[in-house]
Motif scaffolding. Sequence first.
Motif, PDB file in Angstrom:
ATOM      1  N   GLN A 182      54.549 -41.175  42.903  1.00 51.35           N
ATOM      2  CA  GLN A 182      53.227 -41.311  43.533  1.00 51.35           C
ATOM      3  C   GLN A 182      52.979 -42.748  43.995  1.00 51.35           C
ATOM      4  O   GLN A 182      52.565 -42.983  45.134  1.00 51.35           O
ATOM      5  CB  GLN A 182      52.141 -40.877  42.541  1.00 51.35           C
ATOM      6  CG  GLN A 182      52.184 -39.382  42.259  1.00 51.35           C
ATOM      7  CD  GLN A 182      51.261 -38.969  41.127  1.00 51.35           C
ATOM      8  OE1 GLN A 182      50.955 -39.760  40.224  1.00 51.35           O
ATOM      9  NE2 GLN A 182      50.821 -37.723  41.151  1.00 51.35           N
ATOM     10  N   ASN A 183      53.243 -43.711  43.112  1.00 52.77           N
ATOM     11  CA  ASN A 183      52.966 -45.098  43.495  1.00 52.77           C
ATOM     12  C   ASN A 183      53.957 -45.607  44.541  1.00 52.77           C
ATOM     13  O   ASN A 183      53.584 -46.355  45.454  1.00 52.77           O
ATOM     14  CB  ASN A 183      52.950 -46.002  42.263  1.00 52.77           C
ATOM     15  CG  ASN A 183      51.600 -45.944  41.558  1.00 52.77           C
ATOM     16  OD1 ASN A 183      50.681 -45.291  42.036  1.00 52.77           O
ATOM     17  ND2 ASN A 183      51.484 -46.615  40.431  1.00 52.77           N
ATOM     18  N   GLY A 210      49.073 -57.670  52.455  1.00 50.26           N
ATOM     19  CA  GLY A 210      50.065 -57.548  51.381  1.00 50.26           C
ATOM     20  C   GLY A 210      49.588 -56.523  50.374  1.00 50.26           C
ATOM     21  O   GLY A 210      48.431 -56.113  50.394  1.00 50.26           O
ATOM     22  N   CYS A 214      50.437 -52.464  39.888  1.00 47.56           N
ATOM     23  CA  CYS A 214      51.031 -51.124  39.898  1.00 47.56           C
ATOM     24  C   CYS A 214      51.959 -50.939  41.095  1.00 47.56           C
ATOM     25  O   CYS A 214      53.170 -50.815  40.924  1.00 47.56           O
ATOM     26  CB  CYS A 214      49.924 -50.086  39.889  1.00 47.56           C
ATOM     27  SG  CYS A 214      48.845 -50.279  38.457  1.00 47.56           S
TER      28      CYS A 214
END
Length: 426
Positions: free
Chosen positions: A206-207, A252, A257
């Motif tokens: 997901q990340n 950026g 996470c």
Amino acid sequence: MEICVHGLGYIGLATASLFVHNGHKVIGYDTDDRVRRRLERGEPEVTEEELETYVRDALDGELTISSHPEAADYQLICVPTPYDRDAGRADLQYVEAAARNVRPLLRADDVVVLESTVPPGTTATVLSPILAESGLEPGTDIGLGYVPETMLPGNAVTELQSNDRILGGIDADSTAAIEELYGTVPTGDLRVAPDATTAEFVKLVQNAFRDVNIAYANTLALTARDYGVDVREAIRLANNHPRVDILRPGPGVGGHCLPVDPLFFAERSDETQLVDAARRVNDRMPGYVADLVAEALGTLEDKTVAILGVAYKGNVDDTRNSPGLEIARILSDPETAELRVADGGMGATEIRLCDPHVTSPTLELESLADALDGADAAVLTSAHDEFADLDPRRVGSLLGERVMVDPLALMDADSWEQHGFELVGI
Ligand SMILES: NC(=O)C1=CN([C@@H]2O[C@H](COP(=O)(O)OP(=O)(O)OC[C@H]3O[C@@H](n4cnc5c(N)ncnc54)[C@H](O)[C@@H]3O)[C@@H](O)[C@H]2O)C=CC1
Ligand SMILES: CC(=O)N[C@@H]1[C@@H](OP(=O)(O)OP(=O)(O)OC[C@H]2O[C@@H](n3ccc(=O)[nH]c3=O)[C@H](O)[C@@H]2O)O[C@H](C(=O)O)[C@@H](O)[C@@H]1O
């Protein structure tokens, strides 16, 4: 049910509170005395208003802060999992320490759940052997599994209560025992993964997906510039397609996470080229914005630049991997500044930092007026609500030169240009 939560930071405190609000008795343990003392006084260090109230209510109720971990039906581990850049791997020392703390407390049929973000395989190959030293075998005598947290900083309580939860046990009984606990709190759907390693993998998926999507948007921004195309307009039009959903380019990707979790994939795989490339694209963006500042000013020598936003994104106070701070560092670094100075002079660039959400003893933060007063350019790096209504007349009266670098496209270009500004976007 009785639950012991290890780690009372952003995730652990919210999770402990969630279970208290849904009728459970929770013991909260943190290794940091300062954290525990504040919580014992009923003063959580939480800056999201809704989350603060939620935590305070839990502290007034069945959330007990303890100076040591205690036996409980469920042991929930919510400790940090930073990335060790020198070693090129996740630093699992806090997970291992929590497992060692849990070990002597275990009784038959207790269940251990890891919530921290970890490389796939951690629950089964790192946590399980430590717990097994208790004499109770995970999967046989005790339950063990992984449940990732997915709540979004800035919208914590809503997402804590409504996101789907993925869970994966190391065996079917562990999965059933974890389902029994998480089934007692309001969430979206409970999604059962085939095992703990899959659940760990999905959290990273997901990340990393979001990071890759943002890297694509940032790549498009750089490409569009070469064609004289407005990237945001192009993405808006492209997203009208029913199967295209590109995120927004920006200065950026910050936080702890998205810039970190995708790196966990590389722990046991050599097939991470796309994810690694996305990281490089996103990491390049602060330098690109610094280049735009230098280009707009012609030189950085003796210039003053106001950085508006040192939080990693809008309406949060977290400065970890902040693009604004990285832009400040690049602009004020004599070595990189020299490369960026168009006329070849040494760039003694003065940087002023402003952020209405951040309080930090290590950063010299200034008010908006002080940061802008006489500065040569401003760079808008966090989408805080407080910046949404910046008035070009007021900003123009304070700035020395009317240069506003707006990588997040927060300002209305026409209105600022009408007031004589050079509005520089990406
Ligand atoms: N912050 C976020 O938005 C999200 C974080 N995560 C993951 O959740 C985990 C925790 O993250 P945060 O809560 O943000 O970290 P944090 O740094 O806010 O809090 C962690 C807490 O754990 C304590 N701690 C360290 N070792 C301990 C131990 N052995 N026993 C008890 N307490 C211990 C620390 O003193 C600290 O107070 C990390 O793996 C992170 O990647 C997952 C989803 C969202
Ligand atoms: C898949 C996903 O949405 N993950 C979330 C993420 O939270 P985080 O606050 O790090 O994510 P974010 O809002 O995308 O912000 C990360 C960074 O990305 C930047 N960003 C974000 C969206 C965008 O279109 N363009 C962009 O440049 C932000 O400005 C920020 O610097 O990571 C959290 C986590 O895992 O800790 C997770 O719980 C959250 O749900």
